[in-house]
Scaffold this motif. Structure first.
Motif, mmCIF file in Angstrom:
data_model
loop_
_atom_site.group_PDB
_atom_site.id
_atom_site.type_symbol
_atom_site.label_atom_id
_atom_site.label_comp_id
_atom_site.label_asym_id
_atom_site.label_seq_id
_atom_site.Cartn_x
_atom_site.Cartn_y
_atom_site.Cartn_z
ATOM 1 N N UNK A 13 -7.964 7.054 -7.942
ATOM 2 C CA UNK A 13 -7.410 7.428 -6.647
ATOM 3 C C UNK A 13 -8.339 7.249 -5.468
ATOM 4 N N UNK A 14 -9.556 6.742 -5.675
ATOM 5 C CA UNK A 14 -10.526 6.584 -4.590
ATOM 6 C C UNK A 14 -10.241 5.294 -3.821
ATOM 7 N N UNK A 15 -10.161 5.404 -2.500
ATOM 8 C CA UNK A 15 -9.937 4.234 -1.651
ATOM 9 C C UNK A 15 -10.754 4.355 -0.376
ATOM 10 N N UNK A 16 -10.986 3.211 0.237
ATOM 11 C CA UNK A 16 -11.648 3.162 1.536
ATOM 12 C C UNK A 16 -10.742 2.390 2.487
ATOM 13 N N UNK A 17 -10.399 3.007 3.611
ATOM 14 C CA UNK A 17 -9.572 2.349 4.633
ATOM 15 C C UNK A 17 -10.485 1.758 5.699
ATOM 16 N N UNK A 18 -10.459 0.438 5.815
ATOM 17 C CA UNK A 18 -11.210 -0.250 6.862
ATOM 18 C C UNK A 18 -10.225 -0.695 7.941
ATOM 19 N N UNK A 19 -10.558 -0.401 9.179
ATOM 20 C CA UNK A 19 -9.665 -0.759 10.277
ATOM 21 C C UNK A 19 -10.473 -1.374 11.407
ATOM 22 N N UNK A 20 -9.887 -2.361 12.048
ATOM 23 C CA UNK A 20 -10.591 -3.045 13.122
ATOM 24 C C UNK A 20 -11.494 -4.145 12.604
ATOM 25 N N UNK A 21 -12.084 -4.866 13.539
ATOM 26 C CA UNK A 21 -12.960 -5.990 13.187
ATOM 27 C C UNK A 21 -14.427 -5.732 13.511
ATOM 28 N N UNK A 22 -14.724 -4.574 14.085
ATOM 29 C CA UNK A 22 -16.119 -4.293 14.439
ATOM 30 C C UNK A 22 -16.810 -3.564 13.286
ATOM 31 N N UNK A 23 -17.958 -2.934 13.568
ATOM 32 C CA UNK A 23 -18.747 -2.303 12.521
ATOM 33 C C UNK A 23 -18.463 -0.811 12.357
ATOM 34 N N UNK A 24 -17.343 -0.348 12.876
ATOM 35 C CA UNK A 24 -17.020 1.067 12.722
ATOM 36 C C UNK A 24 -16.877 1.407 11.237
ATOM 37 N N UNK A 25 -17.297 2.602 10.808
ATOM 38 C CA UNK A 25 -17.194 2.973 9.395
ATOM 39 C C UNK A 25 -15.744 3.150 8.975
ATOM 40 N N UNK A 26 -15.496 2.949 7.688
ATOM 41 C CA UNK A 26 -14.160 3.136 7.147
ATOM 42 C C UNK A 26 -13.867 4.600 6.880
ATOM 43 N N UNK A 27 -12.647 4.875 6.438
ATOM 44 C CA UNK A 27 -12.207 6.237 6.149
ATOM 45 C C UNK A 27 -12.012 6.366 4.638
ATOM 46 N N UNK A 28 -12.881 7.115 3.944
ATOM 47 C CA UNK A 28 -12.704 7.291 2.500
ATOM 48 C C UNK A 28 -11.678 8.390 2.205
ATOM 49 N N UNK A 29 -10.907 8.216 1.135
ATOM 50 C CA UNK A 29 -9.948 9.246 0.741
ATOM 51 C C UNK A 29 -9.630 9.086 -0.740
ATOM 52 N N UNK A 30 -8.989 10.118 -1.284
ATOM 53 C CA UNK A 30 -8.574 10.084 -2.694
ATOM 54 C C UNK A 30 -7.098 10.447 -2.799
ATOM 55 N N UNK A 31 -6.362 9.669 -3.578
ATOM 56 C CA UNK A 31 -4.961 9.975 -3.857
ATOM 57 C C UNK A 31 -4.881 10.885 -5.079
ATOM 58 N N UNK A 32 -3.976 11.846 -5.035
ATOM 59 C CA UNK A 32 -3.777 12.753 -6.163
ATOM 60 C C UNK A 32 -2.358 12.619 -6.690
ATOM 61 N N UNK A 33 -2.202 12.764 -7.994
ATOM 62 C CA UNK A 33 -0.877 12.727 -8.598
ATOM 63 C C UNK A 33 -0.083 13.971 -8.230
ATOM 64 N N UNK A 34 1.206 13.782 -7.988
ATOM 65 C CA UNK A 34 2.109 14.919 -7.796
ATOM 66 C C UNK A 34 2.539 15.419 -9.169
ATOM 67 N N UNK A 35 3.105 16.637 -9.246
ATOM 68 C CA UNK A 35 3.583 17.143 -10.551
ATOM 69 C C UNK A 35 4.566 16.184 -11.223
#
Length: 231
Positions: free
Chosen positions: A179-201
């Motif tokens: 579930x670990x992902x990194x969201x990269x947005x834009x074309x410059x050197x701004x850092x990405x947004x890390x997040x984790x997906x969790x399973x629903x019941x």
């Protein structure tokens, strides 16, 4: 899709293209009805899954995909999500021209969701988006799931020795990178947004478990114990 023989790549690619074209056709039809005042106006999100199975199916296929997905723009109120396994899938062509066109799909994507990958894949991704040292460490460590601890292994062995029964979900540790992902947005050197997906019941019921053939763990000839969960 499940009825297409595994080795028939061209048939599978053709079927996927037909499905995508049908989806985009439905989008266009909805817009025509809205323009005529016969339906409410809507926006759409189209998921182009299994891109890798189409992209390498033959010469000229990139142009067909390019024509198909050009509906993705503000005029069509449509957002497209492309899903593939590796950047290498987009460059597996004999023609350099086709490879460059395919890589253009990734370059033009404003948002890039990157899952756990190895250093070679990150090197390829670095040609289209900036990835800093902390992001590299996050993604490569998530791709390197450590083995279960000795205490967990001891509990699993105990269940198997009893000859039957099922280990609880607690006994099977969650893979480190699940579930670990990194969201990269834009074309410059701004850092990405890390997040984790969790399973629903609902998802925990195993309806999406593609590893179910690992559930039967053989301990010795003629003796198998069922161990639930994802390996």
């Amino acid at each position: 899709m499940s009825r297409v023989p595994k080795g028939d790549r061209k048939l599978k690619a053709a079927l996927l293209l037909v499905c995508w074209a049908d989806g985009f056709g439905a989008v266009e039809g909805a817009h025509v009805l809205a323009d005529a005042g016969l339906a409410r106006r809507r926006t759409f999100q189209v998921i182009i899954d299994e891109l890798w199975q189409v992209i390498g199916s033959g010469s000229g296929i990139v142009d067909r995909i390019d024509v198909l997905v050009r509906v993705e723009n503000r005029g069509s109120a449509t957002q497209a999500i492309f899903v593939t396994h590796s950047v290498a899938d987009l460059s597996a062509f004999e023609s350099t021209k086709d490879a460059n066109k395919a890589l253009g799909f990734l370059e033009k994507a404003r948002l890039k969701f990157i899952g756990p990958v190895g250093p070679e894949e990150l090197d390829r991704l670095s040609t289209v988006t900036h990835i800093n040292a902390a992001e590299r460490e996050l993604l490569t460590s998530a791709a390197s799931t450590p083995p279960p601890s000795e205490s967990v292994l001891s509990r699993l062995r105990a269940v198997m020795r009893r000859g039957g029964g099922a280990a609880s979900s607690v006994d099977r540790p969650r893979p480190h990178g699940q579930g670990v992902f990194l969201l990269k947005h834009g074309e410059d050197k701004r850092p990405g947004i890390p997040f984790r997906l969790n399973f629903t019941p609902a998802e925990e019921t195993g309806v999406h478990n593609t590893n179910n053939r690992f559930d039967g763990v053989t301990t010795r000839a003629g003796d198998a114990s069922r161990i639930g969960g994802t390996p």
